[in-house]
Design a protein around this motif. Sequence first.
Motif, PDB file in Angstrom:
ATOM      1  N   GLU A 172       0.813  -1.218   0.000  1.00 21.24           N
ATOM      2  CA  GLU A 172       0.000   0.000   0.000  1.00 21.24           C
ATOM      3  C   GLU A 172       0.845   1.267   0.000  1.00 21.24           C
ATOM      4  O   GLU A 172       0.517   2.231   0.708  1.00 21.24           O
ATOM      5  CB  GLU A 172      -0.938  -0.022   1.210  1.00 21.24           C
ATOM      6  N   GLU A 221      -4.032  -4.798   8.596  1.00 20.81           N
ATOM      7  CA  GLU A 221      -4.447  -5.897   7.702  1.00 20.81           C
ATOM      8  C   GLU A 221      -5.874  -6.376   7.952  1.00 20.81           C
ATOM      9  O   GLU A 221      -6.582  -6.730   7.000  1.00 20.81           O
ATOM     10  CB  GLU A 221      -3.444  -7.051   7.791  1.00 20.81           C
ATOM     11  N   TYR A 256      -4.773 -10.798   9.143  1.00 16.37           N
ATOM     12  CA  TYR A 256      -5.646 -10.460   8.026  1.00 16.37           C
ATOM     13  C   TYR A 256      -7.073 -10.979   8.277  1.00 16.37           C
ATOM     14  O   TYR A 256      -8.020 -10.220   8.430  1.00 16.37           O
ATOM     15  CB  TYR A 256      -5.123 -11.093   6.721  1.00 16.37           C
ATOM     16  N   HIS A 276      -5.963   0.627   2.923  1.00 11.95           N
ATOM     17  CA  HIS A 276      -4.774   0.921   3.739  1.00 11.95           C
ATOM     18  C   HIS A 276      -4.429   2.411   3.758  1.00 11.95           C
ATOM     19  O   HIS A 276      -3.717   2.866   4.647  1.00 11.95           O
ATOM     20  CB  HIS A 276      -3.553   0.177   3.199  1.00 11.95           C
ATOM     21  N   HIS A 328      -8.318  -3.576  -1.119  1.00  9.04           N
ATOM     22  CA  HIS A 328      -7.495  -3.779   0.075  1.00  9.04           C
ATOM     23  C   HIS A 328      -6.421  -2.689   0.200  1.00  9.04           C
ATOM     24  O   HIS A 328      -6.309  -2.025   1.234  1.00  9.04           O
ATOM     25  CB  HIS A 328      -6.865  -5.176  -0.014  1.00  9.04           C
ATOM     26  N   GLU A 329      -5.638  -2.505  -0.859  1.00 11.06           N
ATOM     27  CA  GLU A 329      -4.533  -1.539  -0.783  1.00 11.06           C
ATOM     28  C   GLU A 329      -5.058  -0.105  -0.662  1.00 11.06           C
ATOM     29  O   GLU A 329      -4.435   0.747  -0.025  1.00 11.06           O
ATOM     30  CB  GLU A 329      -3.605  -1.661  -1.996  1.00 11.06           C
ATOM     31  N   ALA A 386      -8.106  -3.671   6.291  1.00  7.50           N
ATOM     32  CA  ALA A 386      -8.075  -3.719   4.820  1.00  7.50           C
ATOM     33  C   ALA A 386      -8.793  -4.967   4.313  1.00  7.50           C
ATOM     34  O   ALA A 386      -9.462  -4.946   3.274  1.00  7.50           O
ATOM     35  CB  ALA A 386      -6.633  -3.672   4.319  1.00  7.50           C
TER      36      ALA A 386
HETATM   37 ZN    ZN Z   1      -2.664  -5.347   3.533  1.00 12.91          ZN
END
Ligand code: ZN
Length: 466
Positions: free
Chosen positions: A301, A342, A397, A323, A319-320, A345
């Motif tokens: 990210e 994590e 995650y 972040h 996801h990125e 995200a």
């Molecule tokens: Zn990540």
Amino acid sequence: MASKFARPALALVATPVLAALLVGAATSGGAATPGAPGAGDPYFPLSGNGGVDVAHYDLDLDYTPTTRRLEATAELAVTATQRLSSFNLDLSGLNVDSVRVDGRRAGFSRNGTELTITPARTLDKGRRFTVVIGYSGVPAHVYDPDGSPDGWIIQPDDSVFVASEPQGAMTWFPSNSHPTDKSTYDVEVTVPDGWTAVSNGRLRDQRHRAGKTTFSWREAKPMAAYLATASIGRFQVEQYVTADGLPVYNAVAPSQAAATKPVLDQLPAVIEWETKLFGRYPFEAAGAIVEDAPDVGYALETQTRPIYDRAPSIGTLVHETAHQWFGNSVSLTKWQDIWLNEGFATYAEWLWDAEHGGLSTAQQFAADYALPATDPLWSFPAADPGDGGHIFDKPPYERGAMVLEKLRRTVGDKAFFTILKTWATDRRYGHGDTRQFIALSKRISGKNLDSLFNTWLFTAGKPATP
Ligand code: ZN
Ligand code: ARG
């Protein structure tokens, strides 16, 4: 017998001298001592340093992909946070050619990844000073304890994938490489014509001279060193401004362009969707760097402009982008808290799927919970990876996202989304830790959430009930 009188006499003389010394020491912050070689993070003890706070990095890099040689100057604007006789920066490999502190030649020595700088004069606590370091050589990435390459990662086609989480910043610039220290950046990269160098923030200038092109980038918002990049490739570049006025700069390896386009075209929509969920987008630019670097094995990210090792899926793009709020704008104070990056995200991916014809978040949770107790998901609790070798394993995650789904069910949608937005807003450009997130969740929901967080964040094994 003379000694009987000599003592008080001596004391009378010595006292004012001592007092003067003490007063002198107190006004300049005590005795000058060396800054610690690490920021105090148990997972990466030598990342970052004590006694220094970097406000700004001005990096000037001249890189030749075919020879892999880097000629560079780093100018750091630093504040001493203690009275310093010497201080350290993190630097791995490369040759240090010269060091100046406030324009005066300074002494320096190398020991592993520690560069120790001894200025001509001690630096008082609170003093602002400039360090200019000339350095050169062929940068080499390091390997993280999980076996991943980290830092300046040169590809077989001579392009460079620069991703530095958690410790790779030291492979390409002298840095205070721990997320507790956030700084603004000017990154200027000169490469032979035909190559493109992409960093964070806005492209301020691009100029050609004598067969080379210089790209001048500025990240004007605070950034942790691990989120800086200066990636180099023979990219296809796309630039536009979104309806909200955000400049987008995408650099894509030609081999990935066809697969990337349909996903990357959704970036403005993803940013808009996350803005509704998490509050104002924290940065002044956006974009992507897409390389053909399958051996890297991950995306990162990098601030304002995530880097992908291949054409991203929409899930990875979501996801990125998430972040940027969770991890980049609100940063960690210690790597143990990685679930705050994590897990959040990953939960953003769950939310995206739920709204775009995929599983509901309840179904995602149920599918995870159905995994047997032997699954790596349950190998450690989300907020306690144990060491730096496990921060990118499944629990921070996936179990991290499960914690958020549990929280949402317990406090209700309204309180849950208020918690996420408040976290991102109140701590924008700063830091947050797990204890503070728990406290915020309790305050906003008015509920005692201790057993929920204890079970899902801190207790080993698969929780007895979903
Ligand atoms: Zn990540
Ligand atoms: N933060 C990245 C992501 O989740 C992963 C970085 C992995 N880095 C590593 N050294 N294993 O998108």
